[in-house]
Scaffold this motif. Structure first.
Motif, PDB file in Angstrom:
ATOM      1  N   SER A 255       0.816  -1.212   0.000  1.00 35.57           N
ATOM      2  CA  SER A 255       0.000   0.000   0.000  1.00 35.57           C
ATOM      3  C   SER A 255       0.855   1.270   0.000  1.00 35.57           C
ATOM      4  CB  SER A 255      -0.935   0.014   1.211  1.00 35.57           C
ATOM      5  OG  SER A 255      -0.202   0.109   2.419  1.00 35.57           O
ATOM      6  N   ARG A 256       2.175   1.125   0.268  1.00 42.50           N
ATOM      7  CA  ARG A 256       3.067   2.281   0.299  1.00 42.50           C
ATOM      8  C   ARG A 256       3.770   2.490  -1.046  1.00 42.50           C
ATOM      9  NH1 ARG A 256       2.020   5.388   4.550  1.00 42.50           N
ATOM     10  NH2 ARG A 256       4.118   6.267   4.384  1.00 42.50           N
ATOM     11  N   GLY A 277      -0.388  12.077  -2.360  1.00 46.62           N
ATOM     12  CA  GLY A 277      -0.185  11.004  -1.394  1.00 46.62           C
ATOM     13  C   GLY A 277       1.275  10.719  -1.121  1.00 46.62           C
ATOM     14  N   ILE A 300       1.036   8.842   2.248  1.00 43.75           N
ATOM     15  CA  ILE A 300       0.560   7.457   2.221  1.00 43.75           C
ATOM     16  C   ILE A 300       1.417   6.581   1.314  1.00 43.75           C
ATOM     17  CG2 ILE A 300      -1.800   8.116   2.751  1.00 43.75           C
ATOM     18  CD1 ILE A 300      -2.483   7.824  -0.197  1.00 43.75           C
ATOM     19  N   TYR A 301       2.329   7.195   0.531  1.00 44.28           N
ATOM     20  CA  TYR A 301       3.238   6.435  -0.340  1.00 44.28           C
ATOM     21  C   TYR A 301       4.681   6.793   0.006  1.00 44.28           C
ATOM     22  CZ  TYR A 301      -0.999   5.951  -3.193  1.00 44.28           C
ATOM     23  OH  TYR A 301      -2.276   5.706  -3.628  1.00 44.28           O
TER      24      TYR A 301
END
Length: 455
Positions: A255-256, A277, A300-301
């Motif tokens: 998810s990263r 993100g 988020i990444y």
């Protein structure tokens, strides 16, 4: 020439509005702002300045593109190998002329500033050339392609020589991954067998051995600094999925990881969401009271795998510490655009490490040398003081014999060959400049003799 032969509807609409604005205001009222005012062709200045002053070139007797070319550019016909393997002769800019006049016009309307001129704080860059041995499958294929390439270009059958570009392309793919030159075969809807043009996101699962030396090294670099942002560039979409899976296998949370290509992020909004993100949003604090006006938004990444989709218009600089190049583009401007995603104002890192992953005993290093060795023609035009200047990009054409030297097994021999080519090109440029000077002197003497005879 790098010029577009026909204008777009949007450009024509803008040109009309700019003209009408100038007519309404008596000749002013249009201001252009750009981070890349011109990068493909000097003709871009011809177009841009007309938006600001419709008659700026007409006042100099330059009424169209051809007049501009005749006045400021020296052209020569050069053989060009097209992507389809055919050869055709095209005009190439080999010299820029009467630069004092061109600079006078450009600087009358244009103000050019870089980061240092306006005091922007830019992160320091550290560049690393990482040489990576190819595995046995890569070496075997590379040797076979090299032998085939040498056989083709030394053949007397000129039709066969058209395949040389395809062979070089295959060699570049093999240097990245040994299976990249052999895309899978799938059935079309009609039921006939049809070979894919290349690896895609969907069929990348068919790689027999996903890992390759370059991909493994890229994963190692990322894992060394897991707490900052990483941008990994390579063009083939299939490699994007393979690399993502290798990162996940190494312990990275899937998810990263974000992927920026036309397959995974086809719409501009999706690409902007990925950029937001990846960057996150730092907290906004009132400097007087110390109160938090806006809470920080955590990223988020941590990793972005990208190709040409991310070269322009995408800001990824806030927390990027590494830029990793798995392959190389063909021109310096694109390489600068890649690095510019991270090396720009607003990066919270003091240092950005830029890694060029180069396969040993391939022409990766030579290609990088050719790219970084080409001076930017725009810099020569705007920042130089010469009346004329050569176009470095036109002076680095490689002959068939030169390319064979570039593909030698010995990297040091290849580097020496490149140095010899550069030296030879420099000597040729000086000789040409000397010839032009003697021609001008001869013309001057002729004019003087005519003047005397008339008297």
């Amino acid at each position: 020439l790098g010029a577009i032969s026909e204008g777009s509807n949007r450009a024509m609409s803008f040109a009309l509005r700019a003209f009408l604005t100038q007519r309404f205001t008596g000749g002013s009222g249009v201001i252009l702002l750009s981070a890349t005012p011109a990068k493909n062709s000097p003709l871009e200045f011809y177009t841009l300045l007309q938006f600001v002053d419709h008659y700026c070139w007409v006042k100099r007797g330059i009424n169209n593109n051809d007049d501009f070319i005749d006045r400021y550019l020296r052209l020569e016909i050069r053989p060009i190998l097209k992507p389809d393997g055919t050869i055709e002769s095209r005009s190439a800019v080999v010299c820029f002329m009467i630069l004092y006049e061109l600079r006078d016009i450009v600087f009358r309307f244009g103000d050019f500033k870089d980061a240092k001129d306006v005091g922007l704080v830019m992160p320091e860059t550290r560049r690393h050339q990482v040489f990576i041995p190819m595995n046995e499958e890569q070496r075997s294929k590379y040797q076979r392609y090299r032998t085939e390439y040498e056989k083709i270009i030394t053949s007397r059958d000129f039709k066969e020589r058209y395949r040389a570009l395809a062979i070089l392309s295959a060699m570049g793919m093999v240097a990245l991954h040994p299976e990249l030159d052999q895309p899978p075969v799938t059935r079309s809807r009609s039921g006939s067998m049809k070979e894919k043009r290349g690896w895609t996101w969907n069929n990348a699962k068919d790689f027999v051995h996903p890992a390759s030396p370059k991909l493994t090294r890229a994963v190692e670099i990322v894992m060394q600094k897991p707490l900052c942002g990483h941008i990994i560039f390579c063009d083939p979409v299939g490699i994007h999925r393979v690399l993502r899976d290798l990162l996940v296998a190494a312990g990275v949370d899937p998810s990263r990881i974000a992927v920026l290509n036309a397959d995974r992020a086809p719409k501009p909004l999706q690409r902007q969401e990925i950029a937001d993100g990846f960057n996150g949003q730092p907290a906004i604090i009132d400097p007087e009271t110390g109160r938090v006006e806006q809470e920080a938004v955590e990223p988020i990444y941590d990793i972005v795998i990208a190709n040409a989709v991310a070269y322009e218009g995408i800001d990824l600089q806030v927390r990027t510490c590494d830029v990793i190049h798995l392959d190389l583009p063909m021109e310096p401007a694109t390489l600068q655009q890649r690095n510019g995603r991270a090396v720009r104002q607003g990066n919270m890192q003091s240092v950005v490490d830029i890694y060029y992953l180069l396969s040993e005993k391939s022409y990766d290093a030579i290609k990088l040398g050719l790219i970084t060795g080409k001076l930017r023609w725009m810099s020569d035009i705007l920042k130089g003081a010469d009346r004329e200047t050569n176009n470095p990009a036109a002076g680095m054409d490689l002959s068939v014999e030169d390319m064979l030297l570039m593909l030698a097994d010995d990297p040091e021999a290849a580097k020496a060959a490149l140095a010899a080519i550069k030296l030879r090109a420099d000597v040729e440029r000086r000789e040409n400049a000397s010839k032009r000077a003697w021609q001008r002197l001869g013309n001057l003497i002729s004019y003087l003799r005519m003047a005397v005879s008339r008297e």
